[in-house]
Design a protein around this motif. Structure first.
Motif, PDB file in Angstrom:
ATOM      1  N   PHE A 129      30.253  23.217  37.953  1.00 59.49           N
ATOM      2  CA  PHE A 129      29.154  23.697  37.873  1.00 59.49           C
ATOM      3  C   PHE A 129      29.209  23.246  35.929  1.00 59.49           C
ATOM      4  O   PHE A 129      30.200  23.090  35.257  1.00 59.49           O
ATOM      5  CB  PHE A 129      29.063  24.900  36.897  1.00 59.49           C
ATOM      6  CG  PHE A 129      28.765  25.714  38.748  1.00 59.49           C
ATOM      7  CD1 PHE A 129      27.714  26.214  39.771  1.00 59.49           C
ATOM      8  CD2 PHE A 129      29.938  25.910  39.304  1.00 59.49           C
ATOM      9  CE1 PHE A 129      27.059  26.256  40.594  1.00 59.49           C
ATOM     10  CE2 PHE A 129      29.427  26.573  41.319  1.00 59.49           C
ATOM     11  CZ  PHE A 129      28.003  26.731  41.514  1.00 59.49           C
ATOM     12  N   GLY A 142      23.353  24.588  31.204  1.00 60.44           N
ATOM     13  CA  GLY A 142      22.784  24.367  31.020  1.00 60.44           C
ATOM     14  C   GLY A 142      21.851  24.658  29.573  1.00 60.44           C
ATOM     15  O   GLY A 142      23.013  25.338  28.286  1.00 60.44           O
ATOM     16  N   ARG A 151      22.643  22.577  42.587  1.00 52.95           N
ATOM     17  CA  ARG A 151      22.068  23.519  43.270  1.00 52.95           C
ATOM     18  C   ARG A 151      22.546  24.859  41.369  1.00 52.95           C
ATOM     19  O   ARG A 151      23.053  24.339  40.459  1.00 52.95           O
ATOM     20  CB  ARG A 151      22.499  24.541  44.032  1.00 52.95           C
ATOM     21  CG  ARG A 151      22.549  26.839  43.906  1.00 52.95           C
ATOM     22  CD  ARG A 151      23.676  26.982  45.445  1.00 52.95           C
ATOM     23  NE  ARG A 151      23.202  28.263  45.342  1.00 52.95           N
ATOM     24  CZ  ARG A 151      24.203  29.050  45.863  1.00 52.95           C
ATOM     25  NH1 ARG A 151      25.063  28.481  46.257  1.00 52.95           N
ATOM     26  NH2 ARG A 151      23.997  30.525  45.867  1.00 52.95           N
ATOM     27  N   GLU A 152      21.134  25.653  41.070  1.00 53.63           N
ATOM     28  CA  GLU A 152      20.831  26.483  40.045  1.00 53.63           C
ATOM     29  C   GLU A 152      21.424  28.391  40.152  1.00 53.63           C
ATOM     30  O   GLU A 152      20.738  28.192  40.983  1.00 53.63           O
ATOM     31  CB  GLU A 152      20.086  25.889  38.871  1.00 53.63           C
ATOM     32  CG  GLU A 152      19.891  24.767  38.318  1.00 53.63           C
ATOM     33  CD  GLU A 152      18.902  24.969  37.760  1.00 53.63           C
ATOM     34  OE1 GLU A 152      18.286  25.254  36.699  1.00 53.63           O
ATOM     35  OE2 GLU A 152      19.045  23.944  36.723  1.00 53.63           O
ATOM     36  N   GLY A 209      23.977  30.089  31.217  1.00 52.20           N
ATOM     37  CA  GLY A 209      23.698  29.520  31.559  1.00 52.20           C
ATOM     38  C   GLY A 209      22.657  29.106  31.596  1.00 52.20           C
ATOM     39  O   GLY A 209      21.721  29.523  30.366  1.00 52.20           O
ATOM     40  N   PRO A 210      21.234  29.069  32.624  1.00 52.07           N
ATOM     41  CA  PRO A 210      21.785  28.797  33.714  1.00 52.07           C
ATOM     42  C   PRO A 210      22.730  27.920  34.016  1.00 52.07           C
ATOM     43  O   PRO A 210      23.127  26.781  33.398  1.00 52.07           O
ATOM     44  CB  PRO A 210      20.149  28.470  34.795  1.00 52.07           C
ATOM     45  CG  PRO A 210      19.653  27.241  33.266  1.00 52.07           C
ATOM     46  CD  PRO A 210      19.979  28.517  32.006  1.00 52.07           C
ATOM     47  N   TRP A 211      23.255  27.725  35.216  1.00 58.24           N
ATOM     48  CA  TRP A 211      24.858  26.499  35.539  1.00 58.24           C
ATOM     49  C   TRP A 211      23.948  26.080  36.644  1.00 58.24           C
ATOM     50  O   TRP A 211      23.956  26.767  37.575  1.00 58.24           O
ATOM     51  CB  TRP A 211      25.788  28.452  36.240  1.00 58.24           C
ATOM     52  CG  TRP A 211      26.416  28.612  35.202  1.00 58.24           C
ATOM     53  CD1 TRP A 211      26.294  30.150  34.701  1.00 58.24           C
ATOM     54  CD2 TRP A 211      27.631  28.041  34.579  1.00 58.24           C
ATOM     55  NE1 TRP A 211      27.101  30.490  33.761  1.00 58.24           N
ATOM     56  CE2 TRP A 211      27.848  29.537  33.658  1.00 58.24           C
ATOM     57  CE3 TRP A 211      28.112  27.159  34.317  1.00 58.24           C
ATOM     58  CZ2 TRP A 211      28.817  29.227  32.369  1.00 58.24           C
ATOM     59  CZ3 TRP A 211      29.301  27.488  33.270  1.00 58.24           C
ATOM     60  CH2 TRP A 211      29.128  28.284  32.332  1.00 58.24           C
ATOM     61  N   ARG A 212      24.169  24.676  36.481  1.00 56.14           N
ATOM     62  CA  ARG A 212      23.739  23.874  36.873  1.00 56.14           C
ATOM     63  C   ARG A 212      25.268  22.974  38.522  1.00 56.14           C
ATOM     64  O   ARG A 212      26.135  22.388  37.279  1.00 56.14           O
ATOM     65  CB  ARG A 212      23.249  22.507  36.970  1.00 56.14           C
ATOM     66  CG  ARG A 212      22.265  21.746  37.762  1.00 56.14           C
ATOM     67  CD  ARG A 212      21.796  20.595  36.680  1.00 56.14           C
ATOM     68  NE  ARG A 212      21.267  19.318  37.798  1.00 56.14           N
ATOM     69  CZ  ARG A 212      21.408  18.424  37.866  1.00 56.14           C
ATOM     70  NH1 ARG A 212      22.727  18.007  37.081  1.00 56.14           N
ATOM     71  NH2 ARG A 212      21.173  17.448  39.077  1.00 56.14           N
TER      72      ARG A 212
END
Length: 827
Positions: free
Chosen positions: A824, A827, A802-803, A793-796
């Motif tokens: 998701f 990133g 939202r992350e 991640g981060p997962w968006r």
């Protein structure tokens, strides 16, 4: 020179080409479809077809692109525009049959066969049994009545034989004969259309006599019928192929290998319907199926197993069906199979009997079989096959076919009263497997070549007929006699066991990613009996069977089609089965109580009644019954009596939304290449053809609004935003979804974990979907059920922005608060 194979599509978009939607219309849609995010257009058949055809499967000329669509220049212009926008073309190819058009002269090869008989160079094109009676002539079942009654409509004019709008060639030198002698002198026999069932001597597509089978297994025929398409592939106009009905081919594996060589390995999928746990033969040189097996796995997730069982109880109380007329799925299928194999496919069975008898006569042991015993053995073996067909010519399928045919043969033997007579089953079993039974005794005029040809012919024709039997008895008959939950009565579906748990879905997806990662996946097609959104709506009823029962009960006597109430003669007694089907149909369409919907619901319900064949049929119309059913649809499902159902529809709207969006996201992100049927990027409610085959309609302005930041105003816009987001992700990140990607289930933890289906693709995409949302709400919601997002991640979240950091455990009540689905990307 053959071009190198092009990359597999990331997603295809099916367009139904027709005179009202030609190549030019498709070309105008290219910018919108490119913006949507697909990589290829998927075109219905493009070769010359019967004039006015709305589907193009009735091919009359393999050498030309269809003029009504714009001809080859129009196809090339479409391909050029598509390529300018980064899109390729996939084309539907029909290798099995050609049309028997009116006039026949539209099909030049067939015209020459009718004129010149077996000596015609085109005779090898068509699967004709010239030795099946009729004095060595080809039966043409085109007369509206018996020959003696119709002779007055036959005349010789301008060197051809005319019958109403039809015309037929004359055998050279017969033009001046008296009419009856002239008819007897032709290479064809004009006959009453009803004789096709038992007397036809050419193979056809299923039971459609207007489509004559083509022998694509013959290399010369393959070259002649595929030359134009393969040229367009080599020249870069066509990038991939969809193969229609491969089970109609004598040797699908051999055909696909020849096709692979001709295309240089271009992406190809086949319209093979897999049953249960059946696998596509490993030897088939293609990416995989078109995706009806994926449809079954997605749909099954949204059926509640307990609720489906209770819905069946309510259906049984409402309809009170006999076991073999919709009361029990297996019994219903068995009866339908016997009806089809003894009636509709009688001529195909008789060809097998003749061939088996010739072989039996050459083999002293176990020979000496009566024709009735061979006929009985063929039927009894065939009706017990659990799949569409065996593949005798495919060595890789030998073990699978041996087990399947062995089990079927054991059951077939029990249908004989005398055990010795049951030995006919042994012969048919061995011939169906392509095995040699004993050493043939051949005479001077009946050498080994004839023996081998007969055995190969039997194995191929048995498989082809078995395929037609399964399609006609299950898809086109039993599905319409067992309308418990209409969403389960779909191609490749299992109405008797419609629900699937998440683990079955994950197992299927993992296998597909491993074995056929670029196979097709579908939810709606030109052949589905109801579009995905209609099925998603109906599936909710499995979560609230008692509310469905109560809605029907609130209608009182109006709930049942009382055929005699309107004073219609010969309508017969009340029909609760067609009533149940009509109510579910209008509910699935989202139009209970809407008078305008009757124009669409009535044809679909009448088609269902004719296909079921219990009170009316395509060939034996019961006009009084059909009139009463149409009146019931107008006053009931599409009239004021539907008020209780309209109220139920409004109550269930949030759960319909969850099913529609959930099915769409699973389809767009699971292993395989998703094929979107025209219009399904938005809410799309369509019934069986012709309702689902109209010209495509697009809303590019709606997509532009959403891209500009506008919030979705309704479910249709919400589905469009979800579809475009997923398609663009597939297009921009193909490695996350393709053959080199991975599939990993992600499991929720907590009391409502079974209501979440989640998986990760390529370690970079996370799909989260809610299933059985109504039951979820009724049991108190998500409670403290958690989902731990994968590491990295981060997962968006692509719909909300939202992350989440990798490895985070998040409450599903929070994660899925804005929407029943989430997508998701890492990133």
């Amino acid at each position: 020179m053959t071009q190198p194979p092009s990359p597999s599509p990331t997603a295809t978009y099916r367009l139904q080409l027709q005179p009202d939607f030609p190549f030019a219309a498709a070309e105008r849609a290219v910018p919108h479809l490119a913006a949507l995010g697909v990589s290829h257009l998927h075109l219905s058949p493009v070769l010359e077809a019967v004039p006015g055809s709305a589907h193009g499967y009735d091919v009359v000329d393999h050498t030309a692109v269809r003029a009504e669509l714009g001809g080859e220049p129009g196809l090339r212009a479409l391909a050029a525009t598509a390529r300018d926008h980064g899109l390729g073309l996939v084309v539907d190819l029909v290798p099995n049959h050609m049309a028997v058009p009116a006039p026949v002269s539209l099909n030049a090869p067939l015209w020459q066969v009718l004129r010149d008989g077996p000596a015609s160079p085109y005779a090898r094109w068509f699967d004709i049994d010239w030795d099946a009676g009729h004095g060595g002539r080809l039966l043409l079942p085109v007369l509206g009545g018996r020959l003696g009654e119709e002779a007055r409509h036959l005349r010789v004019e301008d060197g051809v034989l005319r019958y109403h709008e039809q015309s037929f060639p004359l055998r050279p030198g017969t033009e001046g004969l008296p009419l009856m002698r002239l008819l007897e002198a032709q290479w064809y026999r004009l006959a009453w259309w009803r004789l096709a069932r038992s007397e036809l001597n050419y193979r056809r597509f299923f039971t459609i006599s207007e489509l004559i089978a083509v022998r694509a297994e013959d290399p010369a025929v393959f070259e002649a019928t595929h030359g134009t398409v393969l040229r367009l592939v080599r020249e870069g106009v066509i990038d991939g192929l969809r193969i229609d009905h491969p089970d109609g081919l004598a040797d699908p594996a051999g055909y696909l290998e020849r096709l692979r060589e001709g295309t240089g390995g271009r992406w190809t999928v086949v319209e093979k319907i897999l049953t249960g746990d059946e696998r596509l033969p490993a030897s088939w040189a293609c990416a995989g199926t078109t995706g009806y097996d994926a449809l079954r796995r997605v749909d099954g997730l949204f059926v509640c197993p307990q609720g489906a069982g209770r819905l069946f109880s309510h259906y049984r109380d409402f309809v009170t069906p006999l076991a073999d007329e919709g009361g029990d799925w297996e019994e219903t299928v068995r009866r339908a199979a016997y009806e089809v194999v003894t009636h509709d496919l009688a001529t195909e069975v008789e060809r097998l009997v003749r061939t088996a008898a010739r072989i039996s006569a050459r083999v002293p042991a176990p020979g000496d079989h009566a024709a009735w015993a061979l006929r009985h053995a063929v039927r009894e073996l065939m009706v017990r096959l659990p799949v569409y067909r065996p593949y005798a010519a495919d060595a890789g399928q030998a073990e699978v076919d041996a087990a399947m045919l062995g089990t079927a043969a054991a059951g077939a033997r029990t249908a004989f009263r005398v055990p010795e007579e049951a030995r006919a089953v042994d012969l048919i079993h061995d011939l169906a497997r392509g095995r040699t039974t004993g050493r043939p005794e051949v005479g001077p005029d009946d050498g080994p070549d004839h023996e081998a040809a007969d055995r190969a012919d039997f194995a191929a024709r048995f498989a082809q007929t078995a395929s037609a039997l399964h399609a006609k008895s299950v898809e086109d008959t039993a599905f319409y006699r067992y309308p418990v939950l209409l969403s389960a009565c779909e191609v490749g579906g299992a109405p008797g066991d419609p629900a699937l748990p998440p683990e079955a879905f994950h197992t299927y997806c993992a296998r597909m990613q491993r074995d056929r990662p670029t196979a097709g996946t579908v939810l709606s097609t030109h052949d589905t009996k109801r579009s995905a959104d209609v099925r998603a709506r109906i599936a909710v009823l499995s979560e609230c069977p008692d509310r469905w029962r109560d809605a029907l009960g609130a209608m009182g006597e109006d709930a049942v089609c009382d055929l005699g109430a309107g004073g219609v003669d010969s309508a017969g007694p009340a029909d609760p089965m067609v009533s149940w089907l009509a109510w579910q149909t209008v509910f699935g369409l989202g139009a209970p109580g809407d008078p305008a919907a009757a124009e669409r619901v009535t044809p679909a319900v009448l088609k269902a009644a004719r296909e079921a064949g219990l009170r009316t049929s395509w060939t034996e119309r019961n006009a009084g019954y059909e009139e009463a059913v149409a009146e019931f649809v107008r006053k009931g499902p599409c009239g004021p009596a539907a008020a209780p159902l309209a109220a139920l529809e409004a109550e269930l709207a949030p759960y319909v939304r969850a099913n529609v969006l959930g099915a769409a996201l699973l389809h767009l992100t699971m292993p395989g290449v998703p094929d979107l049927y025209q219009g399904t990027e938005r809410a799309y409610a369509a019934l069986v053809d012709p309702d689902n085959r109209g010209p495509a309609r697009f809303r590019p302005e709606l997509l532009a609004e959403l891209d500009g930041g506008a919030a979705p105003r309704d479910l249709s816009a919400e589905k469009l935003r979800l579809t475009a987001t997923a398609l663009r992700l597939r297009r921009d990140r193909p490695r996350w979804f393709g053959a080199a990607a991975s599939y990993e289930p992600v499991y929720a933890e907590g009391p409502a974990a079974e209501h979440c289906v989640a998986f990760c693709r390529g370690g970079r995409v996370l799909t989260v979907v809610t299933r059985l949302s109504l039951r979820l709400v009724e049991t108190g919601g998500w409670w403290d059920t958690l989902l731990r997002v994968p590491p990295g991640g981060p997962w968006r979240e692509l719909l909300t922005g939202r992350e989440l950091p990798g490895g985070t455990a998040v409450a599903l009540s929070e994660l899925l608060a804005p929407s029943p689905v989430a997508l998701f990307a890492a990133g």
